[in-house]
Motif scaffolding. Structure first.
Motif, PDB file in Angstrom:
ATOM      1  N   LEU A   1       0.664   2.992   9.239  1.00 45.38           N
ATOM      2  CA  LEU A   1       1.515   2.985   8.278  1.00 45.38           C
ATOM      3  C   LEU A   1       2.473   4.611   6.927  1.00 45.38           C
ATOM      4  O   LEU A   1       3.203   4.315   6.252  1.00 45.38           O
ATOM      5  CB  LEU A   1       0.307   2.899   7.337  1.00 45.38           C
ATOM      6  CG  LEU A   1       0.198   2.598   5.236  1.00 45.38           C
ATOM      7  CD1 LEU A   1       0.633   0.967   5.190  1.00 45.38           C
ATOM      8  CD2 LEU A   1      -1.187   2.542   4.813  1.00 45.38           C
TER       9      LEU A   1
ATOM     10  N   ARG B   1       0.401  -4.057  13.978  1.00 51.78           N
ATOM     11  CA  ARG B   1       1.420  -3.575  14.298  1.00 51.78           C
ATOM     12  C   ARG B   1       2.828  -4.475  14.306  1.00 51.78           C
ATOM     13  O   ARG B   1       4.199  -4.545  13.711  1.00 51.78           O
ATOM     14  CB  ARG B   1       1.846  -3.523  15.800  1.00 51.78           C
ATOM     15  CG  ARG B   1       3.073  -2.334  16.961  1.00 51.78           C
ATOM     16  CD  ARG B   1       2.819  -2.532  17.862  1.00 51.78           C
ATOM     17  NE  ARG B   1       4.306  -1.790  18.101  1.00 51.78           N
ATOM     18  CZ  ARG B   1       4.242  -1.521  19.290  1.00 51.78           C
ATOM     19  NH1 ARG B   1       3.990  -0.783  20.343  1.00 51.78           N
ATOM     20  NH2 ARG B   1       5.478  -1.123  19.845  1.00 51.78           N
TER      21      ARG B   1
ATOM     22  N   ASN C   1       3.745  -5.110  10.693  1.00 49.49           N
ATOM     23  CA  ASN C   1       4.340  -3.086   9.899  1.00 49.49           C
ATOM     24  C   ASN C   1       5.419  -3.544  10.739  1.00 49.49           C
ATOM     25  O   ASN C   1       6.666  -3.226   9.932  1.00 49.49           O
ATOM     26  CB  ASN C   1       3.210  -1.893  11.628  1.00 49.49           C
ATOM     27  CG  ASN C   1       4.737  -1.254  10.419  1.00 49.49           C
ATOM     28  OD1 ASN C   1       4.738  -0.667   9.321  1.00 49.49           O
ATOM     29  ND2 ASN C   1       5.210  -0.684  12.053  1.00 49.49           N
TER      30      ASN C   1
ATOM     31  N   LEU D   1       1.913  -5.399   3.892  1.00 53.09           N
ATOM     32  CA  LEU D   1       1.014  -4.267   4.726  1.00 53.09           C
ATOM     33  C   LEU D   1       0.254  -3.425   3.868  1.00 53.09           C
ATOM     34  O   LEU D   1      -1.282  -3.479   4.426  1.00 53.09           O
ATOM     35  CB  LEU D   1       3.073  -3.390   4.640  1.00 53.09           C
ATOM     36  CG  LEU D   1       2.291  -2.453   5.831  1.00 53.09           C
ATOM     37  CD1 LEU D   1       2.249  -3.593   7.292  1.00 53.09           C
ATOM     38  CD2 LEU D   1       3.781  -1.803   6.184  1.00 53.09           C
TER      39      LEU D   1
ATOM     40  N   TYR E   1      -2.813  -3.626   5.962  1.00 51.03           N
ATOM     41  CA  TYR E   1      -4.186  -2.688   6.047  1.00 51.03           C
ATOM     42  C   TYR E   1      -5.420  -2.849   5.690  1.00 51.03           C
ATOM     43  O   TYR E   1      -6.266  -2.178   6.872  1.00 51.03           O
ATOM     44  CB  TYR E   1      -3.105  -1.205   5.767  1.00 51.03           C
ATOM     45  CG  TYR E   1      -4.135   0.270   5.434  1.00 51.03           C
ATOM     46  CD1 TYR E   1      -3.713   1.292   6.822  1.00 51.03           C
ATOM     47  CD2 TYR E   1      -4.726   0.190   4.849  1.00 51.03           C
ATOM     48  CE1 TYR E   1      -4.200   1.812   6.862  1.00 51.03           C
ATOM     49  CE2 TYR E   1      -5.071   1.395   4.948  1.00 51.03           C
ATOM     50  CZ  TYR E   1      -4.889   2.684   5.891  1.00 51.03           C
ATOM     51  OH  TYR E   1      -6.154   3.344   6.007  1.00 51.03           O
TER      52      TYR E   1
ATOM     53  N   ASN F   1       7.122  -5.938   8.181  1.00 51.55           N
ATOM     54  CA  ASN F   1       7.406  -5.032   7.034  1.00 51.55           C
ATOM     55  C   ASN F   1       8.385  -4.224   7.373  1.00 51.55           C
ATOM     56  O   ASN F   1       9.616  -4.238   6.331  1.00 51.55           O
ATOM     57  CB  ASN F   1       7.035  -4.122   6.402  1.00 51.55           C
ATOM     58  CG  ASN F   1       7.029  -2.908   5.523  1.00 51.55           C
ATOM     59  OD1 ASN F   1       7.282  -2.180   5.398  1.00 51.55           O
ATOM     60  ND2 ASN F   1       7.343  -3.505   4.253  1.00 51.55           N
ATOM     61  N   ASP F   2       9.231  -3.941   8.549  1.00 54.05           N
ATOM     62  CA  ASP F   2      10.500  -2.866   8.417  1.00 54.05           C
ATOM     63  C   ASP F   2      11.101  -4.018   8.636  1.00 54.05           C
ATOM     64  O   ASP F   2      12.850  -3.331   8.449  1.00 54.05           O
ATOM     65  CB  ASP F   2      10.213  -2.251   9.608  1.00 54.05           C
ATOM     66  CG  ASP F   2       8.808  -0.947  10.464  1.00 54.05           C
ATOM     67  OD1 ASP F   2       9.310  -0.311   9.181  1.00 54.05           O
ATOM     68  OD2 ASP F   2       8.891  -0.840  11.446  1.00 54.05           O
TER      69      ASP F   2
END
Length: 456
Positions: free
Chosen positions: A234, A154, A157, A170, A174, A160-161
């Protein structure tokens, strides 16, 4: 005279040590009782005394201290006090590792520390990410907490966001997180497998075995949920619509870069982005530069798409031989098995499904495939109508195994088992044949196994 003095001093020291040990035990007992009922105002001073005077007396100091400090962090009224207690929690975990290394797993300690930082938003996102990366560096094999593994992804992620890390980062995280989950799934499924088989043979489990099986199945359900949550996070970021333009853009520049080709090939293959010309270009370039399990597997996929099963099996078997990672090897064996199954070569298919399970015991879908083949072979096995229908009991047993090692299949398994049991002999048939408890062998057909008729 001197010997008398020495003996006296030795006695004094011994008495002091005994008294000190007794004091530690009394304080520990009082601390434990207070901490158990969340009486933190009484427990905390005693905890501090134990750290100062009896830090290596008993691991319970740190076990109970961990729970106490978690509660105190939740109850803290100021941010400043919360951060002080978070640091004390970290110190508690590290002291436990230092004082009782034989009874403490590094992975558990570092995972606890990463989670306390995550839950209380200690430092930046990068700092929290580093705390989880420390777990994998310190003791990857014991990074087992489903909640902690999810928190790790999380954070990746969120970075990345926020535009602070790119999509390749990412993807890499993963892959790492899925590998962590599948490693733990395999361990729990391997623990459960012989116990499930023992139950199916109608043997009674010991209380210890029952506890191990129950815990394994709980963990397997939790890992299934976490894997689903990770895939949801993802989401569309790893769809072919995003991957193909991403790798197409860089292909000409990177086509001589083995590492880049390897990553692109693995990602496109995993997401079944195999119909685009890019996949063939990447696979062919990689296989020429570095024949590997991944490149051979990709060429096998392409041969399948072209309808050339013989060529596909050649490449897939090559891929299985080259694969070093057990999870990867299991997926290849599973694909080979599916090819044989499609051709009606059930014995060969079962052999490869079993190889897949040997490498990945949590691959429940392989059990479902074996069950399906058994069910389809019912009319060809047994010497009577009763025996032919008894094959469905065996098929149902295999289907049940699928749900126990992979809880994500539970709804499919329930429907499948119900279907097979409905086609198996019923109570009236068993009574009429006087077959309760008897063993039926299917040695006259490819199945070559046996099943015990249920007791009435």
């Amino acid at each position: 005279m001197k010997s008398k003095i020495a003996f006296t001093l030795l006695g004094v020291c011994f008495a002091f040590n005994v008294a000190s040990a007794q004091d530690c035990n009394v304080t520990l007992s009082l601390f434990n009782e207070s901490a158990k009922v969340n009486n933190f105002s009484d427990a905390y001073p005693k905890y501090k005394q134990l750290l100062e005077n009896c830090s290596d007396a008993n691991i319970l100091i740190y076990q109970r201290g961990e729970k106490m400090l978690e509660g105190m962090i939740d109850d803290a009224e100021t941010k400043e006090r919360k951060m002080e207690l978070v640091q004390e929690y970290i110190d508690n975990q590290m002291m436990r590792l230092e004082k009782f290394p034989q009874k403490t797993k590094k992975g558990d300690v570092y995972s606890d520390i990463a989670m306390i930082k995550y839950k209380n938003e200690v430092g930046t996102l990068e700092d929290r990410l580093k705390a989880f990366e420390d777990v994998t560096e310190a003791d990857k094999a014991n990074f087992a907490s489903p909640v902690a593994i999810y928190a790790y992804f999380r954070i990746a992620n969120e970075l990345n966001d926020a535009g602070k890390r790119d999509i390749q980062f990412l993807f890499d995280k993963y892959d790492e997180v899925i590998d962590l989950i599948e490693t733990q799934e395999n361990e729990k499924a391997a623990e459960a497998r012989p116990l499930i088989e023992k139950q199916e043979a109608q043997e009674e489990l010991t209380s210890r075995e029952s506890r191990i099986l129950k815990n394994s199945e709980i963990y397997l359900r939790n890992y299934t949920k976490i894997k689903g949550s990770v895939n949801s996070l993802l989401g569309s970021k790893a769809d072919c619509d995003n991957l193909i333009p991403l790798y197409n853009k860089d292909f000409d520049e990177k086509k001589s870069d083995v590492k880049w080709l390897r990553n692109a090939n693995a990602r496109l293959s995993a997401k079944d982005c195999t119909e685009d010309p890019l996949f063939f270009k990447v696979s062919e370039a990689l296989h020429k530069m570095e024949p590997s399990a991944n490149s051979a597997y990709s060429l096998g996929q392409l041969a399948e798409a072209e309808g050339d099963r013989a060529k596909a099996l050649k490449y897939l078997n090559e891929a299985a031989e080259l694969a070093k990672d057990k999870s990867r090897k299991s997926r290849i064996y599973y694909r080979i098995a599916n090819n044989y199954k499609a051709q009606g070569s059930y014995s060969q298919a079962r052999s490869y499904y079993r190889r897949a399970l040997d490498n990945k015991p949590s691959m429940g879908v392989a059990y479902l495939k074996i069950a399906e083949m058994y069910a389809k072979s019912a009319n060809n096995c047994g010497t009577s109508v009763f025996e032919k229908r008894a094959v469905y009991w065996l098929a149902a047993d295999y289907a049940k195994r699928a749900g126990r090692v992979d809880p994500s299949l539970s709804s499919t398994v329930s429907a499948t088992v119900e279907s097979y049991q409905g086609r198996a002999p019923q109570k009236s048939d068993i009574f009429q044949e006087d077959a309760a408890g008897k063993k039926i062998s299917f040695s006259n057909c490819w199945i070559g196994e046996s099943v015990t008729v249920p007791n009435l």
